[in-house]
Design an enzyme around this catalytic site. Structure first.
Site, PDB file in Angstrom:
ATOM      1  N   HIS A   1       0.841  -1.201   0.000  1.00  0.00           N
ATOM      2  CA  HIS A   1       0.000   0.000   0.000  1.00  0.00           C
ATOM      3  C   HIS A   1       0.881   1.259   0.000  1.00  0.00           C
ATOM      4  O   HIS A   1       0.628   2.208  -0.751  1.00  0.00           O
ATOM      5  CB  HIS A   1      -0.882   0.053   1.261  1.00  0.00           C
ATOM      6  CG  HIS A   1      -1.899  -1.030   1.378  1.00  0.00           C
ATOM      7  ND1 HIS A   1      -2.061  -1.785   2.518  1.00  0.00           N
ATOM      8  CD2 HIS A   1      -2.828  -1.492   0.500  1.00  0.00           C
ATOM      9  CE1 HIS A   1      -3.041  -2.652   2.349  1.00  0.00           C
ATOM     10  NE2 HIS A   1      -3.525  -2.503   1.126  1.00  0.00           N
TER      11      HIS A   1
ATOM     12  N   LYS B   1     -17.306  -6.546   8.325  1.00  0.00           N
ATOM     13  CA  LYS B   1     -16.257  -7.495   7.927  1.00  0.00           C
ATOM     14  C   LYS B   1     -15.410  -7.947   9.115  1.00  0.00           C
ATOM     15  O   LYS B   1     -14.428  -8.660   8.929  1.00  0.00           O
ATOM     16  CB  LYS B   1     -15.334  -6.831   6.899  1.00  0.00           C
ATOM     17  CG  LYS B   1     -15.794  -6.901   5.453  1.00  0.00           C
ATOM     18  CD  LYS B   1     -14.574  -6.583   4.573  1.00  0.00           C
ATOM     19  CE  LYS B   1     -14.881  -6.431   3.122  1.00  0.00           C
ATOM     20  NZ  LYS B   1     -13.688  -5.928   2.384  1.00  0.00           N
TER      21      LYS B   1
ATOM     22  N   ARG C   1      -2.215  -6.250  -8.375  1.00  0.00           N
ATOM     23  CA  ARG C   1      -1.053  -7.119  -8.145  1.00  0.00           C
ATOM     24  C   ARG C   1      -0.924  -8.200  -9.204  1.00  0.00           C
ATOM     25  O   ARG C   1       0.128  -8.485  -9.712  1.00  0.00           O
ATOM     26  CB  ARG C   1      -1.154  -7.778  -6.762  1.00  0.00           C
ATOM     27  CG  ARG C   1      -1.026  -6.797  -5.628  1.00  0.00           C
ATOM     28  CD  ARG C   1      -1.522  -7.371  -4.349  1.00  0.00           C
ATOM     29  NE  ARG C   1      -2.933  -7.681  -4.443  1.00  0.00           N
ATOM     30  CZ  ARG C   1      -3.715  -7.962  -3.430  1.00  0.00           C
ATOM     31  NH1 ARG C   1      -3.223  -8.023  -2.222  1.00  0.00           N
ATOM     32  NH2 ARG C   1      -4.995  -8.220  -3.602  1.00  0.00           N
TER      33      ARG C   1
ATOM     34  N   SER D   1      -3.347  -7.830   2.847  1.00  0.00           N
ATOM     35  CA  SER D   1      -3.603  -7.696   4.289  1.00  0.00           C
ATOM     36  C   SER D   1      -4.064  -9.031   4.867  1.00  0.00           C
ATOM     37  O   SER D   1      -3.736  -9.374   6.008  1.00  0.00           O
ATOM     38  CB  SER D   1      -4.675  -6.632   4.534  1.00  0.00           C
ATOM     39  OG  SER D   1      -4.203  -5.374   4.114  1.00  0.00           O
TER      40      SER D   1
END
Ligand code: PNS
Length: 169
Positions: A21, A45, A94, A132
């Site tokens: 990030h 979440k 990515r 993450s």
């Protein structure tokens, strides 16, 4: 937006922020006049860190940059962008596996607000597998994340792990 200023929004959950990030934020700064890092308020979440903690951790990393600010947001991203005067979303891409989800979000956001464009940036190769989710998994299984996650974030994760272990006792 001040006249002619190019403002980008880097939106995400950042639970927690990692070096991939930070690499994207730096790339963003080289192209845009201002960067707003928008941290999603997503209690549903069940994030590891509260939105305030996530905002604080990112602020620690970017506080030396006058062109960067970090804000929490909830609701639609395009509405938040209207509030901060931005029309560009920047997302890190990515691998091909990211593409479908990102493609859907980019087109939906454009459908919601025709002025909004999404720009994709590739992080440094050494971070191209980093997420993450993996950071949390590896951390809680005792793996070494030095060089992938800022030291201050690792320290907070250690405090969180300690609190969880204490709660189990
Ligand atoms: O880091 P993430 O979890 O992949 O980021 C996803 C994020 C925050 C960019 C996305 O979930 C989002 O924009 N949420 C806000 C709600 C919204 O606007 N939904 C419609 C987007 S198509």
């Amino acid at each position: 937006m001040k006249g002619g200023e190019r403002v980008a929004v880097c939106a995400g959950s950042f639970d927690p922020v990692h070096n991939g990030h930070l690499d994207i934020f730096a790339r963003c700064r080289s192209i845009f006049d201002r960067v707003v890092i928008a941290v999603l308020h997503n209690d549903a979440k069940k994030p590891l860190f509260t939105v305030d903690e996530r905002v604080e951790m990112i602020r620690e990393q970017v506080e030396r940059y006058e062109d960067c600010r970090v804000e929490a947001f909830s609701g639609l991203l395009v509405d938040f962008m209207g509030e901060v005067g931005a029309t560009t979303i920047v997302r890190g891409l990515r691998a091909v596996s990211d593409f479908e989800y990102e493609f859907q979000m980019a087109l939906m956001n454009r459908r919601l607000d025709l002025a909004v464009e999404t720009v994709f940036m590739m992080p440094k190769e050494e971070y191209s597998y980093l997420s993450s989710r993996l950071v949390k998994e590896v951390f809680f299984l005792g793996g070494d994340l030095r060089g992938l996650v800022p030291q201050a974030v690792l320290e907070r994760m250690a405090v969180e792990r300690e609190a969880r272990e204490e709660a189990k006792r």
